[in-house]
Design a protein around this motif. Sequence first.
Motif, PDB file in Angstrom:
ATOM      1  N   ALA A   1      30.752 -20.233  35.448  1.00 40.48           N
ATOM      2  CA  ALA A   1      29.362 -19.118  35.760  1.00 40.48           C
ATOM      3  C   ALA A   1      28.154 -19.957  35.751  1.00 40.48           C
ATOM      4  O   ALA A   1      27.898 -20.560  34.778  1.00 40.48           O
ATOM      5  CB  ALA A   1      29.458 -18.066  35.072  1.00 40.48           C
ATOM      6  N   VAL A   2      27.850 -20.199  37.053  1.00 41.84           N
ATOM      7  CA  VAL A   2      26.382 -20.763  36.950  1.00 41.84           C
ATOM      8  C   VAL A   2      25.284 -20.156  37.995  1.00 41.84           C
ATOM      9  O   VAL A   2      25.894 -19.467  38.661  1.00 41.84           O
ATOM     10  CB  VAL A   2      26.646 -22.250  37.636  1.00 41.84           C
ATOM     11  N   SER A   3      23.969 -20.356  37.566  1.00 39.40           N
ATOM     12  CA  SER A   3      23.177 -19.834  38.434  1.00 39.40           C
ATOM     13  C   SER A   3      22.142 -21.088  38.787  1.00 39.40           C
ATOM     14  O   SER A   3      21.944 -22.116  37.921  1.00 39.40           O
ATOM     15  CB  SER A   3      22.188 -18.706  38.166  1.00 39.40           C
ATOM     16  N   VAL A   4      21.661 -21.011  40.126  1.00 40.32           N
ATOM     17  CA  VAL A   4      21.041 -22.344  40.764  1.00 40.32           C
ATOM     18  C   VAL A   4      19.556 -21.725  41.234  1.00 40.32           C
ATOM     19  O   VAL A   4      19.547 -20.675  41.750  1.00 40.32           O
ATOM     20  CB  VAL A   4      21.712 -23.010  41.525  1.00 40.32           C
ATOM     21  N   ALA A   5      18.686 -22.724  41.372  1.00 38.47           N
ATOM     22  CA  ALA A   5      17.404 -22.427  41.998  1.00 38.47           C
ATOM     23  C   ALA A   5      16.816 -23.644  42.285  1.00 38.47           C
ATOM     24  O   ALA A   5      16.827 -24.535  41.734  1.00 38.47           O
ATOM     25  CB  ALA A   5      16.523 -21.655  41.101  1.00 38.47           C
ATOM     26  N   MET A   6      16.264 -23.740  43.508  1.00 31.75           N
ATOM     27  CA  MET A   6      15.383 -24.818  44.044  1.00 31.75           C
ATOM     28  C   MET A   6      13.922 -24.787  43.861  1.00 31.75           C
ATOM     29  O   MET A   6      13.534 -23.640  44.203  1.00 31.75           O
ATOM     30  CB  MET A   6      15.757 -25.007  45.747  1.00 31.75           C
ATOM     31  N   ASP A   7      13.415 -25.768  43.147  1.00 33.96           N
ATOM     32  CA  ASP A   7      11.702 -25.752  43.114  1.00 33.96           C
ATOM     33  C   ASP A   7      11.063 -26.145  44.291  1.00 33.96           C
ATOM     34  O   ASP A   7      11.568 -26.548  45.415  1.00 33.96           O
ATOM     35  CB  ASP A   7      11.418 -26.490  41.672  1.00 33.96           C
ATOM     36  N   ALA A   8       9.643 -26.184  44.438  1.00 35.35           N
ATOM     37  CA  ALA A   8       8.937 -26.470  45.567  1.00 35.35           C
ATOM     38  C   ALA A   8       8.875 -28.070  45.749  1.00 35.35           C
ATOM     39  O   ALA A   8       8.667 -28.272  46.966  1.00 35.35           O
ATOM     40  CB  ALA A   8       7.353 -26.091  45.026  1.00 35.35           C
ATOM     41  N   GLN A   9       9.499 -28.752  44.801  1.00 35.28           N
ATOM     42  CA  GLN A   9       9.691 -30.179  45.203  1.00 35.28           C
ATOM     43  C   GLN A   9      11.098 -30.435  45.619  1.00 35.28           C
ATOM     44  O   GLN A   9      11.467 -31.572  45.966  1.00 35.28           O
ATOM     45  CB  GLN A   9       9.216 -31.094  43.893  1.00 35.28           C
ATOM     46  N   GLY A  10      12.102 -29.238  45.926  1.00 33.81           N
ATOM     47  CA  GLY A  10      13.350 -29.836  46.117  1.00 33.81           C
ATOM     48  C   GLY A  10      14.289 -30.111  45.093  1.00 33.81           C
ATOM     49  O   GLY A  10      15.253 -30.684  45.289  1.00 33.81           O
ATOM     50  N   ALA A  11      13.852 -30.119  43.869  1.00 30.70           N
ATOM     51  CA  ALA A  11      14.862 -30.223  42.874  1.00 30.70           C
ATOM     52  C   ALA A  11      15.634 -29.062  42.352  1.00 30.70           C
ATOM     53  O   ALA A  11      15.228 -27.758  42.337  1.00 30.70           O
ATOM     54  CB  ALA A  11      14.194 -30.622  41.367  1.00 30.70           C
ATOM     55  N   LEU A  12      16.813 -29.267  41.924  1.00 30.40           N
ATOM     56  CA  LEU A  12      17.812 -28.089  41.983  1.00 30.40           C
ATOM     57  C   LEU A  12      18.052 -27.830  40.587  1.00 30.40           C
ATOM     58  O   LEU A  12      18.231 -28.731  39.623  1.00 30.40           O
ATOM     59  CB  LEU A  12      19.306 -28.445  42.532  1.00 30.40           C
ATOM     60  N   TRP A  13      17.696 -26.833  40.010  1.00 28.64           N
ATOM     61  CA  TRP A  13      17.792 -26.443  38.536  1.00 28.64           C
ATOM     62  C   TRP A  13      19.216 -25.601  38.623  1.00 28.64           C
ATOM     63  O   TRP A  13      19.331 -24.786  39.015  1.00 28.64           O
ATOM     64  CB  TRP A  13      16.825 -25.515  38.163  1.00 28.64           C
TER      65      TRP A  13
END
Length: 378
Positions: A10-22
């Motif tokens: 189970a994972v959740s992800v988000a992309m920041d304004a610089q294009g890095a994937l968290w």
Amino acid sequence: HTKYQAGSLAVSVAMDAQGALWRVTEKDGMVMVDVSRDLAKTFSKPLAVNSAPQKIAADGEARPKIAIGPQGQVYITWTEALKQPYAGYIWFARSINQGKSFEKPFIVHQDRAEITHRFDSINLAKNGTITVSWVDKRDLIAAKAAGRPYEGAAIYYARSFDNGASFVAEKKLADSSCECCRIAMANKPDGTAVAMWRHVFAGNERDHMIAEIPSSASQPAVIKRATYGRWKIDGCPHHGAALVSGGEGQDWWGYHMAWFDGGNDANGQSAGLYYARMDGVAWASTPAKKFAGSKNLVGHPALLSVGENVYLVWRESEAKTHKILGKYSDDGGRNWSEPKLLAETTGKADYPHLVSRDKQVYLAWQTAQEGLRLISWQ
């Protein structure tokens, strides 16, 4: 539910304004956060958010959540499973130094009874307001004690207006929600948070409600029925909906919705995944379009909208093979492409997620064999 889950997918992800994937995951009772700056080819060393292990819900519809602020703030929520069955607390932690370290986590709700506070969702508006919502059973317990009938659970929320330093006291959004389906959240252009959840209607119909989070604590919430499949089931389907805003700025018109409906016909022909547009002013939905039948255990759709371009994915499972299929619309969801296979794997696999970077859309999918992959939507 109350055991450590080593190696949970189970994972959740988000992309920041610089294009890095968290990415946020759970491992051995710890909430772990890491980041990739090369489209999931490599990740940083995972950083533990909580200081001591907890029994963390990290399976199916329940999992830690993540949101990224415009200055690189990292916001995390998760559900701690308590000793009582189905009981939990909703925790929050933040990093204000671009994920280098996290401040001490805290529980977002003031009610500390050992009851259901579960299935957390987090929403970050452009104005910085953080809204955390969850499924809560305090009203069910109170109704039982008073000898009153009560169906399902309730949706509660708490908001932060200081970038996650604190949360104001929680408020109830609605009674009679389903007990175990994820809450979908989106925003209007003015930042207003909107929630969509599976609801328990009369006769145990398990359709969906939608509501704006009121702008002030004294303002009552107005909830509207969003879907009309009239699926009757005496239990929670564990199938949450997907919700994203439709249109941008002055061209905003409402919401895209996707959900699973079990149908009521004996042969199961009406069961499957559906899509509709919800007018954000009139609160009326378009006729539902069925985009996947119930064959191969379809479910758990994800949506992403960029102007008139809308992307829709879902998972199908057959034997030990899991597949992610997708459809695309370039006219705001009025018409859709034929479904196409985006990825498949054998063995265990998580649900799909959609993210975008520089107008390129990616499927984010974590599997036991391949780990977390970003698959470009061609």
